[in-house]
Design a protein around this motif. Structure first.
Motif, PDB file in Angstrom:
ATOM      1  N   HIS A 262       0.816  -1.220   0.000  1.00  0.00           N
ATOM      2  CA  HIS A 262       0.000   0.000   0.000  1.00  0.00           C
ATOM      3  C   HIS A 262       0.849   1.269   0.000  1.00  0.00           C
ATOM      4  N   GLY A 263       2.147   1.132  -0.144  1.00  0.00           N
ATOM      5  CA  GLY A 263       3.011   2.306  -0.168  1.00  0.00           C
ATOM      6  C   GLY A 263       3.127   3.007   1.162  1.00  0.00           C
ATOM      7  N   LEU A 264       2.990   2.246   2.269  1.00  0.00           N
ATOM      8  CA  LEU A 264       3.043   2.813   3.612  1.00  0.00           C
ATOM      9  C   LEU A 264       4.341   2.416   4.304  1.00  0.00           C
ATOM     10  N   LEU A 265       4.684   3.133   5.365  1.00  0.00           N
ATOM     11  CA  LEU A 265       5.902   2.829   6.107  1.00  0.00           C
ATOM     12  C   LEU A 265       5.799   1.474   6.790  1.00  0.00           C
ATOM     13  N   MET A 266       6.851   0.673   6.655  1.00  0.00           N
ATOM     14  CA  MET A 266       6.882  -0.598   7.361  1.00  0.00           C
ATOM     15  C   MET A 266       7.311  -0.375   8.808  1.00  0.00           C
ATOM     16  N   THR A 267       7.207  -1.421   9.618  1.00  0.00           N
ATOM     17  CA  THR A 267       7.383  -1.256  11.055  1.00  0.00           C
ATOM     18  C   THR A 267       8.725  -1.769  11.560  1.00  0.00           C
ATOM     19  N   THR A 268       9.084  -1.280  12.735  1.00  0.00           N
ATOM     20  CA  THR A 268      10.012  -1.992  13.601  1.00  0.00           C
ATOM     21  C   THR A 268       9.127  -2.684  14.625  1.00  0.00           C
ATOM     22  N   SER A 269       9.408  -3.956  14.915  1.00  0.00           N
ATOM     23  CA  SER A 269       8.441  -4.788  15.638  1.00  0.00           C
ATOM     24  C   SER A 269       9.059  -5.427  16.873  1.00  0.00           C
ATOM     25  N   ALA A 270       8.271  -5.481  17.932  1.00  0.00           N
ATOM     26  CA  ALA A 270       8.724  -6.087  19.181  1.00  0.00           C
ATOM     27  C   ALA A 270       8.748  -7.606  19.059  1.00  0.00           C
ATOM     28  N   ILE A 271       9.800  -8.232  19.604  1.00  0.00           N
ATOM     29  CA  ILE A 271       9.886  -9.687  19.632  1.00  0.00           C
ATOM     30  C   ILE A 271      10.506 -10.116  20.957  1.00  0.00           C
ATOM     31  N   GLY A 272       9.952 -11.144  21.569  1.00  0.00           N
ATOM     32  CA  GLY A 272      10.456 -11.621  22.847  1.00  0.00           C
ATOM     33  C   GLY A 272      11.833 -12.255  22.717  1.00  0.00           C
ATOM     34  N   ASP A 273      12.682 -12.042  23.727  1.00  0.00           N
ATOM     35  CA  ASP A 273      14.030 -12.590  23.668  1.00  0.00           C
ATOM     36  C   ASP A 273      14.046 -14.110  23.658  1.00  0.00           C
ATOM     37  N   ASN A 274      12.976 -14.739  24.155  1.00  0.00           N
ATOM     38  CA  ASN A 274      12.901 -16.204  24.144  1.00  0.00           C
ATOM     39  C   ASN A 274      12.823 -16.761  22.729  1.00  0.00           C
ATOM     40  N   LEU A 275      12.445 -15.933  21.767  1.00  0.00           N
ATOM     41  CA  LEU A 275      12.274 -16.402  20.392  1.00  0.00           C
ATOM     42  C   LEU A 275      13.535 -16.236  19.549  1.00  0.00           C
ATOM     43  N   VAL A 276      14.527 -15.574  20.087  1.00  0.00           N
ATOM     44  CA  VAL A 276      15.740 -15.317  19.297  1.00  0.00           C
ATOM     45  C   VAL A 276      16.990 -15.775  20.041  1.00  0.00           C
ATOM     46  N   LYS A 277      16.880 -16.877  20.737  1.00  0.00           N
ATOM     47  CA  LYS A 277      18.031 -17.405  21.469  1.00  0.00           C
ATOM     48  C   LYS A 277      19.053 -18.047  20.537  1.00  0.00           C
ATOM     49  N   LYS A 278      18.572 -18.648  19.437  1.00  0.00           N
ATOM     50  CA  LYS A 278      19.509 -19.209  18.470  1.00  0.00           C
ATOM     51  C   LYS A 278      20.200 -18.068  17.730  1.00  0.00           C
ATOM     52  N   PRO A 279      21.533 -18.121  17.595  1.00  0.00           N
ATOM     53  CA  PRO A 279      22.275 -17.007  16.968  1.00  0.00           C
ATOM     54  C   PRO A 279      21.751 -16.634  15.585  1.00  0.00           C
ATOM     55  N   PHE A 280      21.403 -17.627  14.757  1.00  0.00           N
ATOM     56  CA  PHE A 280      20.915 -17.306  13.418  1.00  0.00           C
ATOM     57  C   PHE A 280      19.607 -16.525  13.493  1.00  0.00           C
TER      58      PHE A 280
END
Length: 380
Positions: free
Chosen positions: A114-132
């Motif tokens: 839609h030609g709108l600004l994309m977001t920066t989004s909150a994510i829990g640290d439990n979901l990004v424990k793997k380095p990749f």
């Protein structure tokens, strides 16, 4: 060192190096082969090596990955309300939360189209424990929300998150996505936690809370999946809650849920965005003087808009009829759709456990029940 460094996405100046570091990771290769099955590896690798911004990575890679996910695991995505948003305008999207990755990915896909600004989004640290996953999260403009902290550390962390959100919207003109509550909704009851709004208010400084909330341009978001691909995976936690037990996640459970959400069959999907909560905020602050009441009223407004805009599917009506042992809503589904849903129920849930059956059905039925509680419920 910036105070946002522990939580922020990559700066564009860091993107190319980060991509080079994960380009040959097995998960990156799997994602690229899934997204571009007919493209030689050296072609997409060369494209990655020439990528120097998050936006380019999102548009040239992630956008196409989401299109492939929709093609392979859904019957299509529909949207509503985006035509009422303005280009080059940052919003705070407060959303119900059903899927770890797709909720934000599908929202950003729609914003981009839609030609709108994309977001920066909150994510829990439990979901990004793997380095990749941590690197990929930062490459897709997520900021980290830390869980399970002491009371003092949690207050400090909340203040940093609040300041980051303020900086993104008011200084960088970057939209922000946050869930209406901590974690995904697992029982179908989309309810805003007052603590989320308290966190937002921490960074208002000398600005009145009314003016600050107006500056954030709060937009409620409702996302609904005809099939929740993680419905069965949610059952152990729901059963533990029903039995007043503490639920302890299995090792790699979050990762398994993440992958199931992406690749599991979702059938139809709908995202609806409401209007900016301008009049509602003025009305609340004209009537209420106590902070607690102001925030409580705002949670009620968010709940009402999110619930009323939630797209109901045949699965929701089937579940409610099965829960009530009735056929009141039979006009909203076909016999074949009911048979398919019952087959899903029988395969995924222990039918000898009435609590498990009830929890599974309630997960799908509660969005209908919650809309019924609104004044102008019309299932048509």
């Amino acid at each position: 060192m910036s105070k946002f460094d522990p939580i922020r996405p990559f700066y564009d100046s860091e993107v190319n190096q980060a991509l080079k570091e994960i380009a040959h990771h097995p998960m990156m290769k799997a994602m690229m082969h899934f997204t571009f099955p007919d493209v030689r590896e050296e072609v997409w690798l060369n494209q990655l090596y020439r990528t120097h911004s998050i936006r380019d990575f999102q548009i040239n890679f992630i956008y196409h990955a989401i299109q492939k996910v929709l093609e392979k695991s859904s019957d299509g995505l529909t949207t509503s309300g985006f035509e009422n948003l303005a280009p080059n305008t940052a919003y705070l999207f407060i959303s119900n939360h059903r899927d770890i990755i797709l909720d934000t990915s599908l929202l950003n896909t729609t914003l981009y189209e839609h030609g709108l600004l994309m977001t920066t989004s909150a994510i829990g640290d439990n979901l990004v424990k793997k380095p990749f996953l941590k690197v990929l999260s930062r490459l897709t403009r997520n900021f980290t929300v830390y869980r399970r902290l002491s009371s003092r550390a949690m207050l400090e962390s909340s203040l940093i998150n609040s300041e980051y959100i303020r900086n993104s919207i008011l200084s960088e003109n970057r939209s922000v996505w946050i869930a209406q509550r901590e974690g995904r909704t697992k029982d179908g009851n989309d309810q805003t936690q007052k603590g989320v709004l308290k966190m937002l208010s921490l960074a208002r400084g000398e600005i009145s809370l009314r003016d600050y909330l107006l500056k954030l341009k709060i937009v409620p978001v409702s996302i609904s999946y005809e099939n929740d691909p993680t419905d069965v995976l949610k059952m152990p936690e729901l059963l533990a809650k029903a039995n007043a037990e503490i639920y302890v996640k299995e090792k790699n459970e979050d990762f398994r849920t993440l992958m199931s959400g992406i690749m599991g069959q979702k059938k139809k999907i709908h995202i609806a965005v409401g209007d900016v909560l301008t009049e509602e905020i003025h009305h609340i602050f004209d009537e209420e003087k106590a902070l607690n009441r102001q925030l409580q009223r705002l949670t009620e407004v968010l709940d009402r808009v999110i619930i009323s805009n939630y797209r109901l599917w045949p699965t929701n009506f089937i579940a409610l009829d099965l829960l009530n042992n009735s056929d009141e809503y039979r006009s909203h589904y076909t016999p074949a759709q009911k048979e398919e849903f019952e087959d899903r129920l029988h395969k995924g849930v222990d039918m000898g456990n009435p609590i498990a059956v009830q929890n599974f059905l309630a997960m799908y039925a509660n969005p209908v029940i919650n809309q019924q509680k609104l004044e102008h419920f019309n299932p048509l």
